[in-house]
Design a protein around this motif. Structure first.
Motif, PDB file in Angstrom:
ATOM      1  N   TYR A 146      25.752  39.657  47.112  1.00  0.00           N
ATOM      2  CA  TYR A 146      24.485  39.648  45.864  1.00  0.00           C
ATOM      3  C   TYR A 146      23.547  40.301  46.706  1.00  0.00           C
ATOM      4  O   TYR A 146      22.809  39.683  47.836  1.00  0.00           O
ATOM      5  N   THR A 147      23.281  41.489  46.438  1.00  0.00           N
ATOM      6  CA  THR A 147      22.161  42.490  47.237  1.00  0.00           C
ATOM      7  C   THR A 147      21.070  42.750  46.401  1.00  0.00           C
ATOM      8  O   THR A 147      20.619  43.873  46.251  1.00  0.00           O
ATOM      9  N   ARG A 148      20.664  41.970  45.642  1.00  0.00           N
ATOM     10  CA  ARG A 148      19.342  42.115  44.669  1.00  0.00           C
ATOM     11  C   ARG A 148      18.218  42.330  45.557  1.00  0.00           C
ATOM     12  O   ARG A 148      18.089  41.476  46.492  1.00  0.00           O
ATOM     13  N   PRO A 149      17.225  42.928  45.207  1.00  0.00           N
ATOM     14  CA  PRO A 149      16.041  43.215  45.964  1.00  0.00           C
ATOM     15  C   PRO A 149      15.052  42.207  45.906  1.00  0.00           C
ATOM     16  O   PRO A 149      15.161  41.589  44.662  1.00  0.00           O
ATOM     17  N   GLY A 150      15.067  41.663  46.958  1.00  0.00           N
ATOM     18  CA  GLY A 150      13.886  40.329  46.945  1.00  0.00           C
ATOM     19  C   GLY A 150      14.548  39.010  46.976  1.00  0.00           C
ATOM     20  O   GLY A 150      14.080  37.989  47.119  1.00  0.00           O
ATOM     21  N   TYR A 151      16.000  39.052  46.904  1.00  0.00           N
ATOM     22  CA  TYR A 151      16.697  37.757  46.959  1.00  0.00           C
ATOM     23  C   TYR A 151      17.199  37.460  48.331  1.00  0.00           C
ATOM     24  O   TYR A 151      17.692  38.293  49.254  1.00  0.00           O
ATOM     25  N   SER A 152      16.829  36.052  48.605  1.00  0.00           N
ATOM     26  CA  SER A 152      17.364  35.640  49.832  1.00  0.00           C
ATOM     27  C   SER A 152      17.963  34.380  49.489  1.00  0.00           C
ATOM     28  O   SER A 152      17.671  33.638  49.156  1.00  0.00           O
ATOM     29  N   ARG A 153      19.229  34.404  50.376  1.00  0.00           N
ATOM     30  CA  ARG A 153      20.111  33.245  49.889  1.00  0.00           C
ATOM     31  C   ARG A 153      19.688  31.962  50.829  1.00  0.00           C
ATOM     32  O   ARG A 153      19.799  30.881  50.275  1.00  0.00           O
ATOM     33  N   LYS A 154      18.875  32.075  51.676  1.00  0.00           N
ATOM     34  CA  LYS A 154      18.504  30.970  52.360  1.00  0.00           C
ATOM     35  C   LYS A 154      17.393  30.459  51.632  1.00  0.00           C
ATOM     36  O   LYS A 154      17.306  29.176  51.507  1.00  0.00           O
ATOM     37  N   GLN A 155      16.788  30.970  50.637  1.00  0.00           N
ATOM     38  CA  GLN A 155      15.856  30.516  49.748  1.00  0.00           C
ATOM     39  C   GLN A 155      16.425  29.869  48.465  1.00  0.00           C
ATOM     40  O   GLN A 155      15.437  29.031  47.772  1.00  0.00           O
ATOM     41  N   HIS A 156      17.560  30.112  48.263  1.00  0.00           N
ATOM     42  CA  HIS A 156      18.125  29.688  47.165  1.00  0.00           C
ATOM     43  C   HIS A 156      19.437  28.669  47.346  1.00  0.00           C
ATOM     44  O   HIS A 156      20.388  29.387  47.930  1.00  0.00           O
ATOM     45  N   GLN A 157      19.161  27.465  47.224  1.00  0.00           N
ATOM     46  CA  GLN A 157      20.640  26.637  47.380  1.00  0.00           C
ATOM     47  C   GLN A 157      21.731  27.071  46.516  1.00  0.00           C
ATOM     48  O   GLN A 157      22.982  26.745  46.840  1.00  0.00           O
ATOM     49  N   LEU A 158      21.408  27.224  45.341  1.00  0.00           N
ATOM     50  CA  LEU A 158      22.391  27.227  44.303  1.00  0.00           C
ATOM     51  C   LEU A 158      22.510  28.818  44.128  1.00  0.00           C
ATOM     52  O   LEU A 158      21.797  29.817  44.183  1.00  0.00           O
ATOM     53  N   ALA A 159      23.655  29.079  43.465  1.00  0.00           N
ATOM     54  CA  ALA A 159      24.315  30.559  43.314  1.00  0.00           C
ATOM     55  C   ALA A 159      23.486  30.963  42.101  1.00  0.00           C
ATOM     56  O   ALA A 159      23.269  30.179  41.176  1.00  0.00           O
ATOM     57  N   PRO A 160      23.083  32.293  41.818  1.00  0.00           N
ATOM     58  CA  PRO A 160      22.565  32.646  41.007  1.00  0.00           C
ATOM     59  C   PRO A 160      23.448  32.942  39.773  1.00  0.00           C
ATOM     60  O   PRO A 160      24.751  33.016  39.939  1.00  0.00           O
ATOM     61  N   LYS A 161      23.178  32.985  38.588  1.00  0.00           N
ATOM     62  CA  LYS A 161      24.170  33.129  37.479  1.00  0.00           C
ATOM     63  C   LYS A 161      24.830  34.222  37.409  1.00  0.00           C
ATOM     64  O   LYS A 161      25.954  34.138  36.876  1.00  0.00           O
ATOM     65  N   ASP A 162      24.434  35.369  37.878  1.00  0.00           N
ATOM     66  CA  ASP A 162      25.107  36.647  37.759  1.00  0.00           C
ATOM     67  C   ASP A 162      25.559  36.879  39.318  1.00  0.00           C
ATOM     68  O   ASP A 162      25.684  37.828  39.833  1.00  0.00           O
ATOM     69  N   TRP A 163      26.046  35.796  40.101  1.00  0.00           N
ATOM     70  CA  TRP A 163      26.623  36.084  41.390  1.00  0.00           C
ATOM     71  C   TRP A 163      27.849  36.939  41.422  1.00  0.00           C
ATOM     72  O   TRP A 163      28.152  37.509  42.395  1.00  0.00           O
ATOM     73  N   TRP A 164      28.694  36.943  40.346  1.00  0.00           N
ATOM     74  CA  TRP A 164      29.990  37.578  40.424  1.00  0.00           C
ATOM     75  C   TRP A 164      29.804  39.266  40.004  1.00  0.00           C
ATOM     76  O   TRP A 164      30.899  39.794  40.094  1.00  0.00           O
TER      77      TRP A 164
END
Length: 551
Positions: A146-164
């Motif tokens: 998941y390489t969306r601009p501005g997305y940080s996996r450390k700040q989000h505990q849950l996976a985004p809806k479009d993770w796949w």
């Protein structure tokens, strides 16, 4: 097999007749013959001897330590299916349980499609992928891309809806279509998620028309174009029918790519139909696509915007009637504002012909423009970018302008605009005076005190009489709405950027005494007087015109 690390580079074999050899820089020192196939291997490089006691015993008994040849026929484990069972267990426990591993395995089935289908590998991988896509984000525990601009996996505990969406975009278009079709039929994910997956896949495989060159006619290029055409048509057919599933910018981009690749008319028609439904949601950047025409030479694809606009207007006429007329008017005017802004951008293109501007401007109905201020800006920008434009083309360009729909500020600017044809300036002056005369006759301003004395000092009996000069009768109209003339002058000053001036009564009297009368024929067969500020402009324009003619 069970100790093999996932993600490591597997051994590469190349086959020549009945012999299989490991690709390596070291010559093989272990030759194993099994039935009719010969394997050229290495004793220590791939750790064969340390993990196989049988090979250790055979090699230790061999007299030639440099090269050992073994014949292993009728291996008991293979014949009884032990190896198949181990492979099956590894496939179920390791490959199908992971996310990236099953995607890689599914991607690899394209190399041996028939074998993969016959063994059920493809079907089982697709089912595993679909099952994980439909898993709620709160239960996603595996690794994903998941390489969306501005997305940080450390700040989000849950996976985004479009993770796949990014991992699935690496698959072949046929496999991708199977997965998306199955996911849509489950009715669990929203149409917006399906649209996002299509957007990611299109960005991964389709060309960027603003940076790509038109495809060549070579064999390799033709094959690549056909592949991309197929991808485009598949994506266009998979777009959900919901209005909000994809943005109008994405639809217009697909339409631009369809023109670039030469897609079928059916695909283009479907994209135009979908785009016109959401045209009022478009922004300026959504319309700016380069032209791929080899004959025009202009930069922007004006025909694309014109085609979508025509489809939008046809749809409005069909759908919005009766009580929905107000809603239709709001949509049309919103799109009209967008088109006028688009015209101002493309007018800067030095290679854009006048006909393109005129055709697109006239495509909008009259109700789409409450005023023509934006249209005047388009004309002014185009004339500035094309200083050598011929007089017939200037006349054609200015024919789209309705001078009666110009604001006082814009009319004041138009009077001083030397780029405009003389006929257009005369029309602006005429409508300015006519508007002022009409407003004075309908609503006479209250006159009291000093204003009454000032009015009496301005109006003389001679100005109320008719004058006959050189056989032509001319009616003087001195009281041509001083209010309107003052408003136009002030507006003109504001538009040009000069400071406002507050005129005293004495200055007003001097201006009125020095007023000039200019008669312009050619409009309704009459002669009219125009404000003194406009007379100076007209005289200057005539002087400039005579100077150019003499040169």
């Amino acid at each position: 097999m069970k100790f093999m690390k996932l993600g490591t580079r597997p051994d590469t074999f190349y086959t020549e007749e009945a012999a299989r050899t490991v690709v390596s820089d070291v010559s093989s020192d272990l030759i194993i013959k099994i039935n009719n196939i010969t394997y050229h291997l290495h004793k220590l490089q791939h750790q064969l001897l340390p993990k196989c006691g049988l090979l250790q015993r055979i090699c230790s008994d061999s007299e030639d330590s440099n090269s050992v040849t073994l014949e292993l026929h009728d291996i008991p484990g293979v014949e009884k299916g032990n190896l198949v069972l181990k492979l099956e267990a590894f496939f179920n426990s390791c490959i199908l349980e992971g996310w990236k591993d099953v995607v890689v395995a599914l991607q690899s089935t394209g190399k041996l499609p028939e074998w993969s289908e016959n063994l059920g590998i493809t079907r089982r991988c697709i089912d595993s992928v679909i099952e994980k896509i439909l898993t709620p984000p709160t239960k996603v525990t595996w690794s994903y891309t998941y390489t969306r601009p501005g997305y940080s996996r450390k700040q989000h505990q849950l996976a985004p809806k479009d993770w796949w969406t990014e991992d699935v975009s690496d698959l072949d278009i046929d496999l991708f279509r199977c997965i998306i079709t199955a996911v849509r039929s489950a009715n669990i994910l929203s149409p917006q998620l399906i649209g996002e997956a299509l957007h990611v896949y299109a960005s991964r495989w389709l060309p960027n028309t603003s940076k790509s060159q038109p495809p060549e006619s070579s064999a390799s290029q033709t094959e690549d174009v056909e592949k991309k055409q197929r991808i485009l048509e598949t994506i266009a057919n998979m777009i959900p029918g919901d209005r909000e599933s994809v943005s109008v910018g994405f639809l217009l981009r697909l339409l631009s790519i369809a023109n670039f690749l030469g897609a079928s008319p059916v695909t283009k028609g479907e994209l135009i139909r979908r785009s016109c439904v959401q045209l009022e949601e478009a922004t300026m950047t959504d319309l700016l696509f380069p032209s791929h025409s080899s004959s025009g030479g202009h930069f922007y694809d004006v025909d694309l915007v014109g085609g979508v606009l025509q489809s939008f207007l046809v749809q409005q006429r069909r759908q919005h009637t009766g009580e929905e007329g107000g809603q239709s008017l709001r949509l049309i005017r919103k799109v009209g504002k967008l088109i006028d802004s688009y015209l101002q951008v493309i007018a800067r293109d030095v290679n854009l012909p006048v006909s393109k501007v005129v055709t697109l401007a006239q495509a909008l109905p009259e109700i789409a423009r409450p005023d023509h201020d934006d249209l005047y800006k388009t004309i002014n920008i185009y004339l500035k970018a094309h200083p050598d434009l011929a007089k017939p083309e200037k006349k054609q360009l200015c024919s789209i302008l309705d001078c009666q729909k110009l604001s006082p500020e814009v009319r004041a600017h138009a009077v001083r605009n030397e780029r405009l044809p003389l006929r257009t300036v005369v029309q602006v002056l005429f409508f300015e005076q006519e508007r002022g005369s009409g407003s004075t006759s309908r609503k006479p301003p209250p006159v009291t005190g000093d204003q009454e004395n000032l009015s009496k000092s301005k109006v003389s009996p001679d100005e109320k009489s008719h004058e006959t000069q050189e056989g032509t009768t001319r009616t003087r109209m001195p009281n041509v709405t001083e209010r309107s003339r003052s408003r136009a002058t002030n507006s003109e000053v504001k538009l040009i950027g000069e400071p406002e001036q507050n005129l005293s009564r004495k200055e007003l009297e001097q201006r009125e005494k020095g007023r000039m009368t200019i008669g312009e024929e050619g409009i309704s067969g009459s002669k009219f007087e125009f404000p003194s500020s406009s007379n100076k402009v007209m005289a200057q324009r005539r002087t400039n015109s005579k100077g150019r003619s003499s040169r």
